[in-house]
Design an enzyme around this catalytic site. Structure first.
Site: not given
Length: 482
Positions: A244-245
């Site tokens: 997700k980063r």
């Protein structure tokens, strides 16, 4: 040779992510290229994390990508009897045994091993229990473990990584059934793949360590293992596992961001696979025709958002217009801009507008953001455009005269509109660019837009005249703020 049968088997513990979608695509392409069968199986035995809405989310992502399945979806939660039967078969043949070690006991031994600096591995304590000892503990909670051979090695050929070998002493006696009678991944996947006659297992390289254990089960029950092909992982721009980063990882998030499924499919196919040349843009038919497991790379792929946007822009420009129109309509409906009386009533006009806009679009969301003025009268003037093109104090009077000139154009065509605009500039002794740039802001709110005269033509005389007057009325306050 048996017909090719492959499967995509996601766990509904999250949305369909990019890595899972790429695995699904490779299986789908291989099945279609080989004239085989593509099976969808939902591995939902993780009761604590599997949720029905996530099953729907996975299916929604597959449908958006166009990865239709031939069989299924099958649900592991509905196949428990098959797993119990395979576990019993292994017990009866002596390839498995009952393990009465409690979680607390196992954790205590694990901690003790860690203190010595040695990696934890189940010590096989319960495999030494006699038949009488097992019978005496009948009814006690227990797991079922596979009895790994004590000496030797297991060797298998992977289509992508070649021949791989693991010594038996590196593999612990792994659990097949937990004490709650739910199967582990190893038991469930082998039972399913046997029952569903899977011939090729195409999955991520992070599963390579699972393969020796699963082959042991195949060998124990006398079934030929499928062909294994482990595909490389997908990394972010920093070369770490995609997460997700790095931005969105859910497939449906990319749909909502405005990507075309055809473009996303093309981009995904090239993450870890090559057609053998420099070809990048490949429609589905060509992907199916050219796909081969032999051309899957061992090197981890890198997910490049900018490259994905390039693919999308190319598809927006080059796909047949009739294929793009439904996607644009869906985007306008999603954003609340679709007006039946405006867009729906004149399909020919709608097609002309989309065709005018798509060379400048990268995402479908562009049609509802910077291009919203083509579908709505409610739009703002971009502050930078105001500062750059509306600072001339004469513009109020000049645009009012241009408005009158355009209101008088009878034959509303590109050439007649251009003649009127340039004629107005000539009569007022200003450069045509001054009127053109200011008019673009008046009509679209933007400094950059499709060619002005084509824009005026598709908007129509009434809207052009009205929007020019709106800017004339707004100029004093806009110039003050600028």
């Amino acid at each position: 040779m048996a017909a090719v049968r492959v499967r995509f088997a996601p766990s509904p513990t999250g949305y369909l992510h990019v890595g899972g979608a790429r695995t699904a695509l490779f299986n789908w392409l291989f099945a279609r290229q080989q004239g085989g069968v593509y099976v969808l199986r939902i591995e939902d035995t993780d009761i604590d994390r599997s949720r029905p809405e996530l099953v729907e989310a996975v299916i929604e992502g597959l449908r958006w990508l166009g990865l239709d399945w031939d069989e299924g979806p099958y649900f592991q939660s509905q196949r428990l009897a098959s797993y119990h039967a395979l576990a019993d078969r292994l017990l009866q043949a002596g390839h498995a045994y009952r393990c009465f070690c409690t979680p607390e006991e196992l954790d205590e031994r694990r901690q003790a091993a860690e203190k010595t600096g040695k990696p934890w591995k189940y010590d096989g304590r319960c495999r030494k229990l006699s038949t009488e000892e097992v019978a005496a503990r009948q009814g006690q909670p227990h797991a079922v473990r596979f009895r790994v051979p004590e000496t030797g090695a297991i060797t298998f050929d992977d289509v992508v990584y070649g021949q791989l070998s693991v010594n038996y002493d590196e593999i612990e006696d792994f659990v097949l059934l937990r004490s709650d009678r739910l199967p582990t991944y190893h038991l469930g996947v082998v039972a399913d793949d046997i029952d569903m006659r899977i011939t090729h297992v195409i999955r991520g390289a992070d599963h390579i360590s699972n393969t020796p254990k699963q082959i042991l089960i195949y060998e124990a029950v006398g079934v030929e293992p499928p062909v294994f092909a482990h595909v490389p992982l997908i990394l972010g721009s920093d070369r770490t596992r995609l997460s997700k980063r790095h931005g969105a990882t859910s497939v449906t998030a990319y749909r909502d961001d405005g990507f075309l499924p055809e473009a996303f499919r093309n981009f995904l196919a090239l993450l870890g696979w090559s057609p053998g040349d420099d070809t990048e843009l490949m429609r589905t038919e060509e992907l199916i025709r050219r796909f081969s497991l032999a051309n899957v790379s061992r090197t981890n792929a890198s997910f490049d958002r900018a490259k994905l946007e390039w693919f999308n822009a190319e598809y927006l420009r080059s796909e047949p217009l009739e294929k793009i129109l439904p996607h644009v309509e869906n985007e306008l409906r999603r954003s609340g801009l679709w007006q039946e009386a405006w867009c729906g009533a004149d399909k020919e006009w709608f097609a002309r507008v989309v065709d005018l806009l798509r060379p400048r679009a990268r995402l479908l969301t562009d049609f509802s953001t910077w291009a919203r003025s083509f579908f709505s009268d409610e739009f703002d003037y971009d502050a930078a455009a105001v500062r750059k093109f509306l600072k001339d104090e004469r513009l109020g009077e000049l645009l009012a005269q241009l408005r009158e000139a355009l209101a008088g154009v009878q034959n509303w065509t590109h050439d007649e509109i251009e003649k009127a605009v340039r004629g107005a500039a000539e009569r007022t002794d200003v450069k045509a660019g001054l009127l053109i740039n200011a008019s673009r802001v008046a009509l679209t709110g933007q400094a950059v837009a499709p060619p002005l005269f084509a824009t005026m033509e598709v908007l129509g005389r009434e809207k052009v005249v009205t929007r020019l007057q709106r800017l004339v009325d707004s100029l004093p306050s806009l110039q003050t703020r600028a």
